[in-house]
Scaffold this motif. Structure first.
Motif, PDB file in Angstrom:
ATOM      1  N   TRP A 121      71.299   6.988  18.898  1.00 24.47           N
ATOM      2  CA  TRP A 121      71.849   6.681  17.900  1.00 24.47           C
ATOM      3  C   TRP A 121      73.576   6.140  17.831  1.00 24.47           C
ATOM      4  O   TRP A 121      73.746   5.382  16.641  1.00 24.47           O
ATOM      5  N   GLN A 122      73.758   6.436  18.937  1.00 19.80           N
ATOM      6  CA  GLN A 122      75.150   6.320  19.248  1.00 19.80           C
ATOM      7  C   GLN A 122      75.244   4.841  19.561  1.00 19.80           C
ATOM      8  O   GLN A 122      75.996   3.647  18.708  1.00 19.80           O
ATOM      9  N   SER A 123      73.801   3.942  20.362  1.00 21.46           N
ATOM     10  CA  SER A 123      73.931   2.730  20.264  1.00 21.46           C
ATOM     11  C   SER A 123      73.468   2.275  18.957  1.00 21.46           C
ATOM     12  O   SER A 123      73.917   0.927  18.423  1.00 21.46           O
ATOM     13  N   ALA A 124      72.834   2.266  18.172  1.00 26.41           N
ATOM     14  CA  ALA A 124      73.108   1.693  16.476  1.00 26.41           C
ATOM     15  C   ALA A 124      73.772   2.048  15.989  1.00 26.41           C
ATOM     16  O   ALA A 124      74.162   0.979  15.542  1.00 26.41           O
ATOM     17  N   LEU A 125      74.751   2.870  16.924  1.00 21.95           N
ATOM     18  CA  LEU A 125      76.013   2.631  15.742  1.00 21.95           C
ATOM     19  C   LEU A 125      76.756   2.231  16.239  1.00 21.95           C
ATOM     20  O   LEU A 125      77.838   0.625  15.560  1.00 21.95           O
ATOM     21  N   HIS A 131      77.939  -5.431  13.353  1.00 28.33           N
ATOM     22  CA  HIS A 131      77.776  -6.469  12.517  1.00 28.33           C
ATOM     23  C   HIS A 131      77.251  -5.198  11.511  1.00 28.33           C
ATOM     24  O   HIS A 131      76.326  -5.074  10.999  1.00 28.33           O
ATOM     25  N   PRO A 132      78.720  -4.964  11.168  1.00 28.98           N
ATOM     26  CA  PRO A 132      78.615  -4.011   9.994  1.00 28.98           C
ATOM     27  C   PRO A 132      77.881  -4.241   8.645  1.00 28.98           C
ATOM     28  O   PRO A 132      77.985  -3.648   8.077  1.00 28.98           O
ATOM     29  N   LEU A 133      77.760  -6.048   7.784  1.00 32.68           N
ATOM     30  CA  LEU A 133      77.478  -5.841   6.665  1.00 32.68           C
ATOM     31  C   LEU A 133      75.811  -5.868   6.550  1.00 32.68           C
ATOM     32  O   LEU A 133      75.182  -4.709   5.793  1.00 32.68           O
ATOM     33  N   LEU A 134      75.183  -6.928   7.349  1.00 31.99           N
ATOM     34  CA  LEU A 134      74.081  -6.595   7.527  1.00 31.99           C
ATOM     35  C   LEU A 134      73.652  -6.356   8.076  1.00 31.99           C
ATOM     36  O   LEU A 134      71.939  -6.749   8.001  1.00 31.99           O
ATOM     37  N   GLY A 135      74.216  -5.916  10.061  1.00 32.35           N
ATOM     38  CA  GLY A 135      72.965  -5.578  10.792  1.00 32.35           C
ATOM     39  C   GLY A 135      73.029  -6.545  11.501  1.00 32.35           C
ATOM     40  O   GLY A 135      73.315  -7.637  11.156  1.00 32.35           O
ATOM     41  N   VAL A 136      71.794  -6.749  12.500  1.00 35.56           N
ATOM     42  CA  VAL A 136      71.383  -7.437  12.978  1.00 35.56           C
ATOM     43  C   VAL A 136      70.010  -8.014  12.720  1.00 35.56           C
ATOM     44  O   VAL A 136      69.729  -9.336  13.446  1.00 35.56           O
ATOM     45  N   GLY A 137      69.966  -8.096  11.266  1.00 30.90           N
ATOM     46  CA  GLY A 137      68.519  -8.651  11.119  1.00 30.90           C
ATOM     47  C   GLY A 137      66.892  -7.747  11.577  1.00 30.90           C
ATOM     48  O   GLY A 137      66.620  -7.321  11.792  1.00 30.90           O
ATOM     49  N   LEU A 138      66.401  -7.445   9.430  1.00 30.53           N
ATOM     50  CA  LEU A 138      65.773  -6.787  10.493  1.00 30.53           C
ATOM     51  C   LEU A 138      64.260  -7.540  11.851  1.00 30.53           C
ATOM     52  O   LEU A 138      64.239  -9.227  11.576  1.00 30.53           O
ATOM     53  N   GLY A 139      63.615  -6.945  11.850  1.00 26.91           N
ATOM     54  CA  GLY A 139      63.118  -7.046  13.569  1.00 26.91           C
ATOM     55  C   GLY A 139      63.440  -7.154  14.588  1.00 26.91           C
ATOM     56  O   GLY A 139      63.294  -7.886  15.944  1.00 26.91           O
ATOM     57  N   GLN A 148      67.511  -2.796  23.815  1.00 24.01           N
ATOM     58  CA  GLN A 148      66.783  -3.015  24.893  1.00 24.01           C
ATOM     59  C   GLN A 148      67.996  -3.655  25.597  1.00 24.01           C
ATOM     60  O   GLN A 148      67.858  -3.849  27.418  1.00 24.01           O
ATOM     61  N   GLN A 149      68.621  -5.458  25.130  1.00 24.84           N
ATOM     62  CA  GLN A 149      69.276  -6.158  26.113  1.00 24.84           C
ATOM     63  C   GLN A 149      70.655  -5.902  26.229  1.00 24.84           C
ATOM     64  O   GLN A 149      71.102  -5.753  27.011  1.00 24.84           O
ATOM     65  N   ASN A 150      71.336  -4.892  24.604  1.00 22.98           N
ATOM     66  CA  ASN A 150      72.425  -5.451  24.956  1.00 22.98           C
ATOM     67  C   ASN A 150      72.946  -4.444  24.659  1.00 22.98           C
ATOM     68  O   ASN A 150      74.327  -3.346  25.231  1.00 22.98           O
ATOM     69  N   TYR A 151      72.667  -3.626  23.929  1.00 22.93           N
ATOM     70  CA  TYR A 151      72.942  -1.973  23.359  1.00 22.93           C
ATOM     71  C   TYR A 151      72.710  -0.127  24.261  1.00 22.93           C
ATOM     72  O   TYR A 151      73.049   0.305  23.622  1.00 22.93           O
ATOM     73  N   ILE A 152      71.493  -0.940  25.159  1.00 19.30           N
ATOM     74  CA  ILE A 152      71.308   0.581  25.520  1.00 19.30           C
ATOM     75  C   ILE A 152      72.254   1.201  26.339  1.00 19.30           C
ATOM     76  O   ILE A 152      72.958   0.647  26.724  1.00 19.30           O
ATOM     77  N   SER A 153      72.332   2.871  26.163  1.00 18.24           N
ATOM     78  CA  SER A 153      73.576   3.127  26.936  1.00 18.24           C
ATOM     79  C   SER A 153      73.101   3.498  28.561  1.00 18.24           C
ATOM     80  O   SER A 153      71.866   3.528  28.837  1.00 18.24           O
ATOM     81  N   PRO A 154      74.029   3.173  29.256  1.00 15.83           N
ATOM     82  CA  PRO A 154      73.468   3.216  30.331  1.00 15.83           C
ATOM     83  C   PRO A 154      73.196   4.523  30.994  1.00 15.83           C
ATOM     84  O   PRO A 154      71.668   5.122  31.962  1.00 15.83           O
ATOM     85  N   ASN A 213      65.813   7.184   9.810  1.00 16.40           N
ATOM     86  CA  ASN A 213      65.844   5.694   9.150  1.00 16.40           C
ATOM     87  C   ASN A 213      67.269   5.769   8.485  1.00 16.40           C
ATOM     88  O   ASN A 213      67.112   4.673   9.384  1.00 16.40           O
ATOM     89  N   PHE A 214      68.248   6.539   8.943  1.00 14.79           N
ATOM     90  CA  PHE A 214      69.403   6.222   8.332  1.00 14.79           C
ATOM     91  C   PHE A 214      70.007   5.381  10.173  1.00 14.79           C
ATOM     92  O   PHE A 214      70.640   4.625   8.615  1.00 14.79           O
ATOM     93  N   PHE A 215      69.878   5.605  10.663  1.00 14.90           N
ATOM     94  CA  PHE A 215      70.758   4.941  11.512  1.00 14.90           C
ATOM     95  C   PHE A 215      69.742   3.519  11.943  1.00 14.90           C
ATOM     96  O   PHE A 215      70.022   2.341  12.423  1.00 14.90           O
ATOM     97  N   GLN A 216      68.059   3.279  11.589  1.00 16.25           N
ATOM     98  CA  GLN A 216      67.795   1.855  11.940  1.00 16.25           C
ATOM     99  C   GLN A 216      68.068   1.050  10.657  1.00 16.25           C
ATOM    100  O   GLN A 216      68.978  -0.001  10.854  1.00 16.25           O
ATOM    101  N   PHE A 217      68.179   1.916   9.354  1.00 10.97           N
ATOM    102  CA  PHE A 217      68.380   0.583   8.386  1.00 10.97           C
ATOM    103  C   PHE A 217      70.010   0.506   9.142  1.00 10.97           C
ATOM    104  O   PHE A 217      70.684  -0.643   8.568  1.00 10.97           O
ATOM    105  N   LEU A 218      71.202   1.172   9.321  1.00  8.88           N
ATOM    106  CA  LEU A 218      72.368   0.982   9.683  1.00  8.88           C
ATOM    107  C   LEU A 218      72.162   0.039  10.474  1.00  8.88           C
ATOM    108  O   LEU A 218      73.177  -1.348  10.949  1.00  8.88           O
ATOM    109  N   ALA A 219      71.707   0.044  11.717  1.00 11.21           N
ATOM    110  CA  ALA A 219      71.654  -1.133  12.368  1.00 11.21           C
ATOM    111  C   ALA A 219      71.318  -2.605  12.589  1.00 11.21           C
ATOM    112  O   ALA A 219      71.703  -3.194  13.206  1.00 11.21           O
ATOM    113  N   GLU A 220      70.388  -2.061  11.765  1.00  8.63           N
ATOM    114  CA  GLU A 220      69.129  -3.412  11.710  1.00  8.63           C
ATOM    115  C   GLU A 220      69.305  -4.480  10.222  1.00  8.63           C
ATOM    116  O   GLU A 220      69.593  -5.401  10.366  1.00  8.63           O
TER     117      GLU A 220
END
Length: 396
Positions: free
Chosen positions: A267-271, A277-285, A292-298, A311-318
């Motif tokens: 959830w921290q990574s999704a945030l 990418h606040p408005l439209l996220g990183v895009g569907l898919g 895995q490549q840029n935001y995963i926590s160490p 669902n909430f964090f998924q939609f927020l991030a994506e």
């Protein structure tokens, strides 16, 4: 003559769709291929039925708001697919494509004609869940630590079936005048035992909170006290005799539990993803690759996870703030629509099911549980039709 032939064909189509809905209900928790193909064939027949008799749309005007909520979700996903940079891949992918299950709402609401048809489909859902109950018991007796449904060993999907269907049983049991109360009570006890054995803690919490809400709503304070005391006694007894279950139950509130820690890190990574990418996220898919490549926590110990377990964090991030707002608005409108009709027990069945699913969705990505969402949209359509049938019978 041609008119009479058309009327006869329409009647046959209605019966065919009704039979397919029963088949779907019976297979919904048991067979993914059978239920999936039953839906597709029912939708195909529904399109033919609409072409032959467009007047079937007139009674659907009362569901305009729900249709708008569904259309908003589809449009949001389409925009996100375009923004992702891989429009055709995402528009034909599972996350967008399987939303055709939403059409089940209108198919059930339009083509279920009688109380008997409605009862048959509802009993089909209960029988399908009973089959899962028995399968879970069989697995437990053969030493399976976390028994599951028949479908691909998916714990989330198993939990979704119970979270969607059990609140309806809770609601029925709280009605003053209801037939088959003992049968419903038996189904409820069997299913509660099964979901407990399945050991999905998010489902436990969703069902408990929904049961408490229903008891408070119906002012069943004595029953609420009995529920809480019984739950406390049972959990205490289980903890005393089973160290394994003691650890599992204790982990529900243990924030040092590995599963909880992983979710918090996701959830921290999704945030962080959403902040970049606040408005439209990183895009569907694109969530999986970005995570895995840029935001995963160490600190994360499960690097192969593909969604945000919410669902909430998924939609927020994506899909960004736009996607999260559309999702919350659509889910909120469905709660509002059925809540406004809460004096009808079918409306409360749909409301409590939606509430439980929403609670469970805070800690799992249920939007990708396509077989579970299929059951959800079917149940909502049946409840919408049930509201109309009972109001007609009572002269409302």
């Amino acid at each position: 003559m041609e008119r009479w032939k058309t009327v006869g064909l329409i009647e046959k189509l209605d019966k065919g769709i009704g039979c397919l809905l029963v088949l779907l209900a019976v297979s919904s928790c048991i067979s993914e291929p059978m239920s999936r193909n039953a839906v597709r064939l029912a939708i195909l027949l529904g399109v033919v039925r609409l072409c032959l008799g467009p007047e079937i749309l007139y009674p659907m005007k009362k569901y305009t708001g729900i249709a708008a909520a569904m259309a908003a979700m589809a449009a949001m996903l389409g925009i996100s697919a375009w923004y992702s940079g891989s429009f055709m891949r995402e528009i034909t992918g599972s996350t967008f494509w399987y939303n055709y299950n939403m059409l089940l709402f209108f198919l059930a609401a339009a083509c279920i004609r009688t109380r008997t048809q409605l009862r048959n489909v509802l009993w089909g859902l209960l029988l399908s869940l009973l089959a899962v109950d028995l399968y879970i018991y069989w697995q437990a007796m053969h030493g399976v630590v976390r028994p599951n449904t028949f479908m691909r060993g998916n714990f989330m999907l198993t939990a979704m079936f119970y979270v969607i269907l059990l609140p309806g049983l809770f609601t029925l049991l709280l009605q003053k005048k209801i037939k088959h109360r003992r049968s419903y009570a038996l189904y409820t006890l069997l299913s509660l035992a099964a979901i407990f054995i399945n050991s999905t803690r998010g489902a436990w919490l969703a069902l408990l909170l929904t049961a408490v809400f229903l008891l408070l709503y119906y002012r069943k304070l004595k029953q609420l006290l009995v529920l809480l005391c019984t739950a406390g006694i049972l959990l205490g007894g289980i903890c005393m005799v089973s160290p394994v279950w003691q650890a599992r139950i204790h982990s529900v509130t243990d924030m040092q539990d590995q599963s909880h820690k992983e979710r918090l890190l996701m959830w921290q990574s999704a945030l962080h993803m959403a902040m970049d990418h606040p408005l439209l996220g990183v895009g569907l898919g694109n969530y999986t690759a970005e995570y895995q490549q840029n935001y995963i926590s160490p600190q994360a110990k499960e690097p192969d996870l593909k969604h945000a377990h919410s669902n909430f964090f998924q939609f927020l991030a994506e899909d960004g703030l736009f996607g999260l707002a559309v999702y919350c608005g659509s889910a909120g409108y469905i709660l509002y629509w059925f809540g406004k009709r809460r004096k009808n027990f079918f409306a409360m069945m749909a409301f409590s099911s939606s509430l439980a699913l929403l609670i469970y969705s805070t800690n799992d990505y249920t939007f990708a549980g396509y077989a579970g969402m299929r059951v959800y949209w079917l149940l909502l359509g049946l409840c919408a039709r049930g509201i109309e049938i009972t109001e007609t019978d009572s002269g409302g």
